[in-house]
Design a protein around this motif. Structure first.
Motif, PDB file in Angstrom:
ATOM      1  N   THR A 159       0.793  -1.230   0.000  1.00 25.73           N
ATOM      2  CA  THR A 159       0.000   0.000   0.000  1.00 25.73           C
ATOM      3  C   THR A 159       0.828   1.284   0.000  1.00 25.73           C
ATOM      4  O   THR A 159       0.361   2.310  -0.499  1.00 25.73           O
ATOM      5  CB  THR A 159      -0.936   0.039   1.224  1.00 25.73           C
ATOM      6  N   LEU A 160       2.029   1.290   0.551  1.00 29.82           N
ATOM      7  CA  LEU A 160       2.802   2.525   0.690  1.00 29.82           C
ATOM      8  C   LEU A 160       3.231   3.081  -0.661  1.00 29.82           C
ATOM      9  O   LEU A 160       3.625   2.341  -1.570  1.00 29.82           O
ATOM     10  CB  LEU A 160       4.043   2.277   1.546  1.00 29.82           C
ATOM     11  N   GLU A 161       3.194   4.411  -0.766  1.00 30.10           N
ATOM     12  CA  GLU A 161       3.611   5.076  -2.002  1.00 30.10           C
ATOM     13  C   GLU A 161       5.068   4.779  -2.334  1.00 30.10           C
ATOM     14  O   GLU A 161       5.449   4.680  -3.508  1.00 30.10           O
ATOM     15  CB  GLU A 161       3.418   6.587  -1.862  1.00 30.10           C
ATOM     16  N   ALA A 162       5.896   4.637  -1.306  1.00 33.66           N
ATOM     17  CA  ALA A 162       7.320   4.399  -1.537  1.00 33.66           C
ATOM     18  C   ALA A 162       7.588   3.094  -2.266  1.00 33.66           C
ATOM     19  O   ALA A 162       8.683   2.904  -2.824  1.00 33.66           O
ATOM     20  CB  ALA A 162       8.073   4.412  -0.208  1.00 33.66           C
ATOM     21  N   PHE A 163       6.620   2.183  -2.279  1.00 34.68           N
ATOM     22  CA  PHE A 163       6.766   0.918  -3.003  1.00 34.68           C
ATOM     23  C   PHE A 163       5.871   0.850  -4.235  1.00 34.68           C
ATOM     24  O   PHE A 163       5.772  -0.206  -4.868  1.00 34.68           O
ATOM     25  CB  PHE A 163       6.468  -0.260  -2.069  1.00 34.68           C
ATOM     26  N   SER A 164       5.207   1.955  -4.558  1.00 35.75           N
ATOM     27  CA  SER A 164       4.296   1.942  -5.708  1.00 35.75           C
ATOM     28  C   SER A 164       5.057   1.703  -7.009  1.00 35.75           C
ATOM     29  O   SER A 164       4.536   1.083  -7.940  1.00 35.75           O
ATOM     30  CB  SER A 164       3.502   3.246  -5.784  1.00 35.75           C
ATOM     31  N   ARG A 165       6.283   2.195  -7.085  1.00 33.31           N
ATOM     32  CA  ARG A 165       7.076   2.014  -8.310  1.00 33.31           C
ATOM     33  C   ARG A 165       7.328   0.542  -8.595  1.00 33.31           C
ATOM     34  O   ARG A 165       7.164   0.082  -9.733  1.00 33.31           O
ATOM     35  CB  ARG A 165       8.398   2.772  -8.190  1.00 33.31           C
ATOM     36  N   ILE A 166       7.740  -0.211  -7.565  1.00 33.30           N
ATOM     37  CA  ILE A 166       7.996  -1.633  -7.822  1.00 33.30           C
ATOM     38  C   ILE A 166       6.698  -2.418  -7.982  1.00 33.30           C
ATOM     39  O   ILE A 166       6.664  -3.435  -8.671  1.00 33.30           O
ATOM     40  CB  ILE A 166       8.907  -2.269  -6.739  1.00 33.30           C
ATOM     41  N   ARG A 167       5.610  -1.929  -7.374  1.00 33.06           N
ATOM     42  CA  ARG A 167       4.321  -2.598  -7.582  1.00 33.06           C
ATOM     43  C   ARG A 167       3.811  -2.346  -9.005  1.00 33.06           C
ATOM     44  O   ARG A 167       3.406  -3.271  -9.716  1.00 33.06           O
ATOM     45  CB  ARG A 167       3.278  -2.116  -6.575  1.00 33.06           C
ATOM     46  N   ASP A 168       3.851  -1.085  -9.432  1.00 29.27           N
ATOM     47  CA  ASP A 168       3.319  -0.724 -10.751  1.00 29.27           C
ATOM     48  C   ASP A 168       4.122  -1.349 -11.884  1.00 29.27           C
ATOM     49  O   ASP A 168       3.574  -1.629 -12.951  1.00 29.27           O
ATOM     50  CB  ASP A 168       3.310   0.802 -10.916  1.00 29.27           C
ATOM     51  N   ASN A 169       5.409  -1.553 -11.651  1.00 33.62           N
ATOM     52  CA  ASN A 169       6.275  -2.153 -12.673  1.00 33.62           C
ATOM     53  C   ASN A 169       6.362  -3.669 -12.551  1.00 33.62           C
ATOM     54  O   ASN A 169       7.209  -4.301 -13.188  1.00 33.62           O
ATOM     55  CB  ASN A 169       7.674  -1.557 -12.593  1.00 33.62           C
ATOM     56  N   ASN A 170       5.493  -4.252 -11.721  1.00 39.59           N
ATOM     57  CA  ASN A 170       5.459  -5.713 -11.523  1.00 39.59           C
ATOM     58  C   ASN A 170       6.813  -6.270 -11.094  1.00 39.59           C
ATOM     59  O   ASN A 170       7.216  -7.360 -11.523  1.00 39.59           O
ATOM     60  CB  ASN A 170       4.982  -6.409 -12.802  1.00 39.59           C
ATOM     61  N   GLN A 171       7.488  -5.514 -10.223  1.00 42.13           N
ATOM     62  CA  GLN A 171       8.787  -5.970  -9.741  1.00 42.13           C
ATOM     63  C   GLN A 171       8.674  -6.880  -8.520  1.00 42.13           C
ATOM     64  O   GLN A 171       9.669  -7.508  -8.141  1.00 42.13           O
ATOM     65  CB  GLN A 171       9.674  -4.764  -9.405  1.00 42.13           C
ATOM     66  N   ILE A 172       7.515  -6.949  -7.903  1.00 40.51           N
ATOM     67  CA  ILE A 172       7.295  -7.925  -6.834  1.00 40.51           C
ATOM     68  C   ILE A 172       6.716  -9.178  -7.489  1.00 40.51           C
ATOM     69  O   ILE A 172       5.565  -9.204  -7.928  1.00 40.51           O
ATOM     70  CB  ILE A 172       6.347  -7.380  -5.755  1.00 40.51           C
ATOM     71  N   LEU A 173       7.530 -10.203  -7.585  1.00 39.37           N
ATOM     72  CA  LEU A 173       7.155 -11.418  -8.308  1.00 39.37           C
ATOM     73  C   LEU A 173       6.340 -12.388  -7.462  1.00 39.37           C
ATOM     74  O   LEU A 173       5.730 -13.304  -8.002  1.00 39.37           O
ATOM     75  CB  LEU A 173       8.416 -12.115  -8.823  1.00 39.37           C
ATOM     76  N   GLY A 174       6.344 -12.185  -6.150  1.00 33.75           N
ATOM     77  CA  GLY A 174       5.600 -13.085  -5.269  1.00 33.75           C
ATOM     78  C   GLY A 174       6.312 -13.241  -3.948  1.00 33.75           C
ATOM     79  O   GLY A 174       7.218 -12.478  -3.604  1.00 33.75           O
ATOM     80  N   GLY A 175       5.898 -14.229  -3.199  1.00 35.83           N
ATOM     81  CA  GLY A 175       6.504 -14.483  -1.903  1.00 35.83           C
ATOM     82  C   GLY A 175       5.743 -15.575  -1.169  1.00 35.83           C
ATOM     83  O   GLY A 175       4.812 -16.182  -1.714  1.00 35.83           O
ATOM     84  N   TYR A 176       6.152 -15.802   0.068  1.00 36.25           N
ATOM     85  CA  TYR A 176       5.481 -16.829   0.866  1.00 36.25           C
ATOM     86  C   TYR A 176       5.797 -16.600   2.335  1.00 36.25           C
ATOM     87  O   TYR A 176       6.896 -16.159   2.697  1.00 36.25           O
ATOM     88  CB  TYR A 176       5.934 -18.234   0.460  1.00 36.25           C
ATOM     89  N   ASN A 177       4.811 -16.884   3.172  1.00 37.88           N
ATOM     90  CA  ASN A 177       4.948 -16.775   4.625  1.00 37.88           C
ATOM     91  C   ASN A 177       5.202 -18.173   5.182  1.00 37.88           C
ATOM     92  O   ASN A 177       4.271 -18.929   5.434  1.00 37.88           O
ATOM     93  CB  ASN A 177       3.666 -16.169   5.200  1.00 37.88           C
ATOM     94  N   PHE A 178       6.479 -18.529   5.338  1.00 36.75           N
ATOM     95  CA  PHE A 178       6.830 -19.854   5.856  1.00 36.75           C
ATOM     96  C   PHE A 178       6.490 -19.974   7.335  1.00 36.75           C
ATOM     97  O   PHE A 178       6.260 -21.082   7.826  1.00 36.75           O
ATOM     98  CB  PHE A 178       8.317 -20.133   5.630  1.00 36.75           C
ATOM     99  N   ALA A 179       6.452 -18.854   8.032  1.00 35.21           N
ATOM    100  CA  ALA A 179       6.150 -18.888   9.469  1.00 35.21           C
ATOM    101  C   ALA A 179       4.735 -19.372   9.726  1.00 35.21           C
ATOM    102  O   ALA A 179       4.485 -20.131  10.672  1.00 35.21           O
ATOM    103  CB  ALA A 179       6.351 -17.498  10.073  1.00 35.21           C
ATOM    104  N   ASP A 180       3.790 -18.933   8.892  1.00 38.45           N
ATOM    105  CA  ASP A 180       2.382 -19.296   9.072  1.00 38.45           C
ATOM    106  C   ASP A 180       1.874 -20.265   8.009  1.00 38.45           C
ATOM    107  O   ASP A 180       0.689 -20.607   8.012  1.00 38.45           O
ATOM    108  CB  ASP A 180       1.511 -18.029   9.058  1.00 38.45           C
ATOM    109  N   ARG A 181       2.753 -20.656   7.088  1.00 40.06           N
ATOM    110  CA  ARG A 181       2.395 -21.584   6.024  1.00 40.06           C
ATOM    111  C   ARG A 181       1.207 -21.060   5.203  1.00 40.06           C
ATOM    112  O   ARG A 181       0.221 -21.758   4.981  1.00 40.06           O
ATOM    113  CB  ARG A 181       2.061 -22.971   6.580  1.00 40.06           C
ATOM    114  N   ASN A 182       1.334 -19.810   4.742  1.00 37.53           N
ATOM    115  CA  ASN A 182       0.301 -19.256   3.864  1.00 37.53           C
ATOM    116  C   ASN A 182       0.924 -18.215   2.938  1.00 37.53           C
ATOM    117  O   ASN A 182       2.118 -17.912   3.022  1.00 37.53           O
ATOM    118  CB  ASN A 182      -0.857 -18.659   4.674  1.00 37.53           C
TER     119      ASN A 182
END
Length: 549
Positions: free
Chosen positions: A189-212
């Motif tokens: 949600t933060l504007e400071a990360f809007s550039r990487i969000r808008d350019n599809n630079q966040i490819l994904g991820g996973y929460n291993f701590a909660d398995r979701n």
């Protein structure tokens, strides 16, 4: 007497119900041949391409844990299965000591068992309490120092001459960085990360701590770490690798400190490897746990004892560049690095202030076996970060947690150079050596300072020389058609003295042609599939992906 009996009863009851952590190491991987013959069933094409570029062959370590073995232990009612690692061919379990030990006789596929409580292992190794300081858990992320009076990101980048890399167009565009941390709230949600969000630079991820899949959650530590690499506010803030792509993984459970987190980190690193990640930043370190019997000693900081450091070494052997904070224990009686910063192939990063003076909290080396740690330093005392709650550049925290990602971003930028040229040899070791040699204390390393503050302009020029860069005129060479049925044509009039080597996705050479008398090449003997073809002539070379129909 009644009180004594009650005490003894409670102690016996505690021993009966207490749960121990252990790793079950398996003997083999029965289906390894099937997986190695079908590498895309365990690794992405990008991961395979990275292996080929670095001349790293696939092997049994890359093969997943046998599903039948895993299922049998998962269905065992006397224990709980918590995590697993294909690299170490091990399964992390919890249970009572007798139940865990009985697994050895019940299952023939188990090679051996290691308890987190070292006194329970056959070696009988015990923990010297005098060598473990502050063994009781505290939230490591509450130790950061906060103020609101500092500049933007200029100093932490220019100190390292990272601006020189950016001026060369090296901003991480062709790199994938995995952040393994404690959580990433508000990155979505933060504007400071809007550039990487808008350019599809966040490819994904996973929460291993909660398995979701909820990785925009948990502790804000990871958000601050990511901001130093990827944050962007026009005319206000730029991270060290603003054009890189990212996977965000949660392995840390901030509210507790348990040895399970070591295994979760290895799982996350394995996932990163399989996805073709180039660089991993870890701003975490492990020395002490809530259960003091699981805590490490300084003698364990030898790069080959802790589960996480063993996993890190395997990750490096797969071609990953691993960057890790050395730790914030410089002012404590422990004072040394934690795991996996002690691993030989991990780039461990200490902290300096804005003037380049060592931060007193930055952890010391050497490792227990005498190796230099940390290797390099970046600004970790009051660096500019993005506040995870407000999104402003008015939040500052101190710690090697932040010098590490600042460095990881620039390492990715330097590694990005490989994507722009054809070179005779690519080597992570050459890249690391260029960085270390550029540092201001390389010829006189110190226990807390390591090799010192690197200069990425110097490192770039040194690394360029080590790559033996190819004449750009050779880049125009190509082949057609591609995909190929039986023959293809080299798009060059001068095919004399060419050498053609064709490699499988496993990195094995399957064909070699020299003294070529025609620019039409026959590959009818090859099976259908994806190959990598290296065409070389004198000091020139080009690599081309080849698809055989």
């Amino acid at each position: 007497m009644k009180n004594l009996l009650l005490f003894l009863f409670l102690m016996i009851s505690f021993q009966i119900v207490s749960q121990e952590d252990a790793w079950v190491f398996l003997k083999d991987k029965p289906n390894k041949t099937t997986f190695l013959e079908n590498p895309l069933s365990m690794l992405t094409q990008r991961a395979l391409d990275r292996r080929i570029k670095l001349n790293i062959e696939l092997d049994e370590i890359d093969v997943p844990i046998d599903e039948d073995y895993y299922s049998q232990l998962k269905n065992e009612t006397t224990i709980s299965v918590l995590a697993k690692s294909k690299w170490l061919n091990a399964i992390h379990i919890q249970g009572q000591v007798n139940d865990i030990n009985s697994l050895l006789s019940n299952y023939s596929f188990i090679d051996h068992i290691e308890f987190a409580n070292k006194s329970l292992n056959s070696s009988g190794k015990t923990i010297s309490k005098s060598k473990i300081i502050n063994a009781n858990h505290h939230n490591k992320f509450n130790d950061v120092l906060t103020d609101f009076d500092y500049g933007e990101a200029d100093n932490q980048i220019i100190m390292l001459k990272g601006n020189y890399l950016h001026e060369q167009g090296l901003t991480g565009k062709n790199q994938i960085i995995a952040i393994i941390d404690a959580g990433f709230p508000n990155v979505n949600t933060l504007e400071a990360f809007s550039r990487i969000r808008d350019n599809n630079q966040i490819l994904g991820g996973y929460n291993f701590a909660d398995r979701n899949d909820g990785f925009y959650s948990r502790n804000s530590h990871g958000t601050h770490v990511l901001s130093s690499i990827a944050g962007y506010l026009e005319d206000e803030y730029v991270g060290t690798a603003p054009d890189a792509k990212f996977y965000l993984f949660i392995s840390e459970i901030a509210e507790t400190e348990t040895v399970l987190e070591e295994t979760l980190w290895v799982e996350a690193a394995e996932r990163a490897d399989s996805l073709g990640v180039d660089v991993i930043n870890t701003s975490l370190g492990y020395t002490t746990y809530d259960d003091p019997n699981h805590s490490h000693t300084y003698e364990d900081m030898d790069g080959k004892t802790t589960f996480i450091s063993r996993g890190a070494e395997i990750g490096a052997s797969r071609g990953l560049l691993l960057v890790n904070s050395v730790g914030n224990s410089g002012n404590s009686s422990w004072k040394y690095m934690g795991a996996p910063a002690d691993a030989p192939s991990v780039i461990s990063v200490g902290a300096v202030n804005a003037s380049g003076a060592i931060a007193s909290f930055s952890s010391f080396g050497p490792t227990a076996d005498g190796r230099i740690k940390p290797e390099i330093l970046g600004q970790g005392q009051n660096p500019a970060l993005i506040n995870y709650s407000t999104g402003n550049v008015t939040f500052s925290s101190s710690g090697t947690s932040f010098s590490s990602p600042i460095m990881a971003g620039l390492i990715a930028c330097l590694n990005d150079y490989e994507s722009l040229v054809n070179a005779a040899v690519y080597s992570n070791e050459s890249l690391k050596e260029a960085i270390y040699k550029s540092a201001d204390k390389y010829n006189n390393p110190l226990d807390q300072y390591g090799y010192g503050i690197p200069n990425f302009e110097t490192a770039f020029n040194s690394y360029l020389e080590s790559l033996s860069v190819i004449d750009v005129s050779f880049i125009n060479l190509d082949i057609y058609p591609n995909p190929v049925k039986n023959t293809f044509t080299l798009s060059t009039d001068d095919y004399s003295n060419l050498k053609i080597e064709i490699f499988s996705v496993l990195g094995k050479k399957v064909s070699e042609k020299e003294n070529i008398f025609s620019n039409i090449i026959n590959i009818s003997s090859l099976k259908s599939g994806i190959y990598l073809m290296k065409v070389s002539k004198d000091n020139q070379q080009k690599t081309i992906k080849l698809i055989k129909q």
